[in-house]
Design an enzyme around this catalytic site. Sequence first.
Site, PDB file in Angstrom:
ATOM      1  N   CYS A 295       0.817  -1.230   0.000  1.00 54.23           N
ATOM      2  CA  CYS A 295       0.000   0.000   0.000  1.00 54.23           C
ATOM      3  C   CYS A 295       0.846   1.274   0.000  1.00 54.23           C
ATOM      4  O   CYS A 295       0.348   2.350  -0.315  1.00 54.23           O
ATOM      5  CB  CYS A 295      -0.929   0.014   1.208  1.00 54.23           C
ATOM      6  SG  CYS A 295      -1.951  -1.440   1.303  1.00 54.23           S
TER       7      CYS A 295
ATOM      8  N   HIS B 229      -3.443   7.198   2.385  1.00 62.08           N
ATOM      9  CA  HIS B 229      -3.823   5.862   1.909  1.00 62.08           C
ATOM     10  C   HIS B 229      -5.171   5.519   2.554  1.00 62.08           C
ATOM     11  O   HIS B 229      -5.411   5.805   3.717  1.00 62.08           O
ATOM     12  CB  HIS B 229      -2.761   4.845   2.312  1.00 62.08           C
ATOM     13  CG  HIS B 229      -3.210   3.432   2.124  1.00 62.08           C
ATOM     14  ND1 HIS B 229      -3.776   2.996   0.950  1.00 62.08           N
ATOM     15  CD2 HIS B 229      -3.208   2.356   2.970  1.00 62.08           C
ATOM     16  CE1 HIS B 229      -4.092   1.723   1.071  1.00 62.08           C
ATOM     17  NE2 HIS B 229      -3.766   1.311   2.286  1.00 62.08           N
TER      18      HIS B 229
ATOM     19  N   ASN C 113     -10.290  -0.270   0.178  1.00 62.54           N
ATOM     20  CA  ASN C 113      -8.829  -0.172   0.186  1.00 62.54           C
ATOM     21  C   ASN C 113      -8.297  -0.708  -1.145  1.00 62.54           C
ATOM     22  O   ASN C 113      -8.391  -1.901  -1.414  1.00 62.54           O
ATOM     23  CB  ASN C 113      -8.293  -0.991   1.373  1.00 62.54           C
ATOM     24  CG  ASN C 113      -6.777  -0.967   1.485  1.00 62.54           C
ATOM     25  OD1 ASN C 113      -6.084  -0.514   0.575  1.00 62.54           O
ATOM     26  ND2 ASN C 113      -6.266  -1.459   2.584  1.00 62.54           N
TER      27      ASN C 113
HETATM   28  O1  UT7 Z   1      -3.831  -1.144   3.690  1.00 60.96           O
HETATM   29  C1  UT7 Z   1      -2.872  -1.862   4.380  1.00 60.96           C
HETATM   30  C2  UT7 Z   1      -2.942  -1.720   5.819  1.00 60.96           C
HETATM   31  N1  UT7 Z   1      -4.152  -2.231   6.344  1.00 60.96           N
HETATM   32  C3  UT7 Z   1      -4.690  -1.652   7.377  1.00 60.96           C
HETATM   33  O2  UT7 Z   1      -4.156  -0.669   7.816  1.00 60.96           O
HETATM   34  C4  UT7 Z   1      -5.896  -2.288   7.982  1.00 60.96           C
HETATM   35  C5  UT7 Z   1      -5.823  -2.166   9.461  1.00 60.96           C
HETATM   36  N2  UT7 Z   1      -6.860  -2.863  10.188  1.00 60.96           N
HETATM   37  C6  UT7 Z   1      -8.169  -2.524  10.151  1.00 60.96           C
HETATM   38  O3  UT7 Z   1      -8.588  -1.700   9.386  1.00 60.96           O
HETATM   39  C7  UT7 Z   1      -9.079  -3.146  11.198  1.00 60.96           C
HETATM   40  O4  UT7 Z   1      -8.296  -3.853  12.120  1.00 60.96           O
HETATM   41  C8  UT7 Z   1     -10.158  -4.096  10.606  1.00 60.96           C
HETATM   42  C9  UT7 Z   1     -11.221  -3.285   9.924  1.00 60.96           C
HETATM   43  C10 UT7 Z   1      -9.530  -5.067   9.644  1.00 60.96           C
HETATM   44  C11 UT7 Z   1     -10.829  -4.879  11.740  1.00 60.96           C
HETATM   45  O5  UT7 Z   1     -11.367  -3.989  12.717  1.00 60.96           O
HETATM   46  P1  UT7 Z   1     -11.067  -4.216  14.270  1.00 60.96           P
HETATM   47  O6  UT7 Z   1     -11.804  -3.193  14.998  1.00 60.96           O
HETATM   48  O7  UT7 Z   1      -9.580  -4.280  14.446  1.00 60.96           O
HETATM   49  O8  UT7 Z   1     -11.744  -5.625  14.536  1.00 60.96           O
HETATM   50  P2  UT7 Z   1     -11.093  -6.986  15.042  1.00 60.96           P
HETATM   51  O9  UT7 Z   1     -10.220  -7.585  13.996  1.00 60.96           O
HETATM   52  O10 UT7 Z   1     -10.517  -6.799  16.416  1.00 60.96           O
HETATM   53  O11 UT7 Z   1     -12.387  -7.889  15.172  1.00 60.96           O
HETATM   54  C12 UT7 Z   1     -13.454  -7.567  16.106  1.00 60.96           C
HETATM   55  C13 UT7 Z   1     -14.539  -8.589  15.936  1.00 60.96           C
HETATM   56  C14 UT7 Z   1     -14.052 -10.044  15.948  1.00 60.96           C
HETATM   57  O12 UT7 Z   1     -14.997 -10.834  16.627  1.00 60.96           O
HETATM   58  P3  UT7 Z   1     -14.790 -11.259  18.165  1.00 60.96           P
HETATM   59  O13 UT7 Z   1     -13.496 -12.017  18.172  1.00 60.96           O
HETATM   60  O14 UT7 Z   1     -14.709  -9.965  18.920  1.00 60.96           O
HETATM   61  O15 UT7 Z   1     -15.996 -12.068  18.444  1.00 60.96           O
HETATM   62  C15 UT7 Z   1     -14.054 -10.416  14.497  1.00 60.96           C
HETATM   63  O16 UT7 Z   1     -14.215 -11.815  14.297  1.00 60.96           O
HETATM   64  O17 UT7 Z   1     -15.197  -8.417  14.672  1.00 60.96           O
HETATM   65  C16 UT7 Z   1     -15.249  -9.667  13.984  1.00 60.96           C
HETATM   66  N3  UT7 Z   1     -15.220  -9.423  12.554  1.00 60.96           N
HETATM   67  C17 UT7 Z   1     -16.309  -9.178  11.812  1.00 60.96           C
HETATM   68  N4  UT7 Z   1     -17.611  -9.119  12.112  1.00 60.96           N
HETATM   69  C18 UT7 Z   1     -18.480  -8.845  11.141  1.00 60.96           C
HETATM   70  C19 UT7 Z   1     -14.118  -9.332  11.748  1.00 60.96           C
HETATM   71  N5  UT7 Z   1     -14.498  -9.063  10.494  1.00 60.96           N
HETATM   72  C20 UT7 Z   1     -15.852  -8.954  10.504  1.00 60.96           C
HETATM   73  C21 UT7 Z   1     -16.799  -8.683   9.515  1.00 60.96           C
HETATM   74  N6  UT7 Z   1     -18.103  -8.629   9.874  1.00 60.96           N
HETATM   75  N7  UT7 Z   1     -16.461  -8.452   8.234  1.00 60.96           N
END
Ligand code: UT7
Length: 326
Positions: free
Chosen positions: A113, A253, A283
């Site tokens: 990215c 980005h 993204n």
């Molecule tokens: O471009 C390159 C660089 N990339 C980035 O900078 C991306 C950085 N990361 C992010 O943008 C975020 O971490 C995400 C959007 C990917 C995820 O958000 P988060 O607030 O960090 O969520 P998390 O991964 O901690 O997940 C929270 C919960 C989990 O469930 P439990 O374990 O709390 O029960 C996940 O399983 O959300 C769940 N989850 C979803 N739920 C519904 C993860 N993906 C989804 C989904 N729909 N699509």
Amino acid sequence: MIHARITGTGSFAPKKIITNQDLEKLVDTSDEWITERTGIKERRIAEKGQNTSDLAYEAGKKALKAAELTAQELDLILVATMTPDTILPSMGCVLQDKLGAKNAAAFDIAAACSGFIYGLSIADAFIKAGAYKNILLVGAEVLSRFTDWEDRTTCVLFGDGAGAVVIQRHAGKHGILSTHLHSDGSLGDLLHVPAGGAQHPASHDTIRKRMHFIKMKGNETFKAAVRALEGVVQEALEHNKVKPEEIDLLVPHQANLRIIQAMAQRLNMPMEKVVLTLPKYGNTSAASIPMALDEAVRDGRVKENHLLLFEAFGGGLTWASALVRW
Ligand code: UT7
């Protein structure tokens, strides 16, 4: 004073739209979760047979037209991508052929990215060294072909697209003022595609284990991103002795709205000064900054003499910033 100046921009997004509601039918997710956690509402997906080089070509052609430059006048083509049509030849060479840019050298940049800002830095150095005068830099991705459509933690995030800039030698004060690049290979497993390279060439096993798709530890990546971006933005400001309030536009980005808002907040910048394309494109990795830049140039938000700050973070890990006097 010699500067490398952006003299034309272009972008291209495939027509096909996938909304959050469409994704609700594919995986266990909701429009509410995706909107709240990422800020994304929809993304564009390339049609069958429409490849990264096709997107790069459309964006590149528009950037050349805007710069009033012919393809034959280009002496270098750089393509930042992590989703090339093929491992060999490079997208740079494929694009050179498509454009008929017979006089240009061409190669690719693998910095995920952050690839577009890495490309700005390479173009800047080549121009200042006197090696090249007319450079086409493209960020292009078809991430949808490397996305696991059964993995809700990643498939809601990515989209396809391309953005391009023409960068030319300019004897004056406009252009790239600085670039700062960083990497931390020890955190490579936060965001990676495990198979398809020499380590794990394609086999029945790699396909069965879904190893050709992008894997991301989202939350750890998120935290690393905010930390790294704060540092590299500060570096750009200090290097140029610029105060945050002097920045006219932030072109970040587009990975996550919460990351972008955090950066705007640190800079004490109202969101009106931030170019945001994430809700409609998701993204698009290396394409996200040049796509956002092109939109802001074409709708008149970017004006001569404006000070623009670019920042990016991605797999590798890599992160980078650039300050540009338009
Ligand atoms: O471009 C390159 C660089 N990339 C980035 O900078 C991306 C950085 N990361 C992010 O943008 C975020 O971490 C995400 C959007 C990917 C995820 O958000 P988060 O607030 O960090 O969520 P998390 O991964 O901690 O997940 C929270 C919960 C989990 O469930 P439990 O374990 O709390 O029960 C996940 O399983 O959300 C769940 N989850 C979803 N739920 C519904 C993860 N993906 C989804 C989904 N729909 N699509």
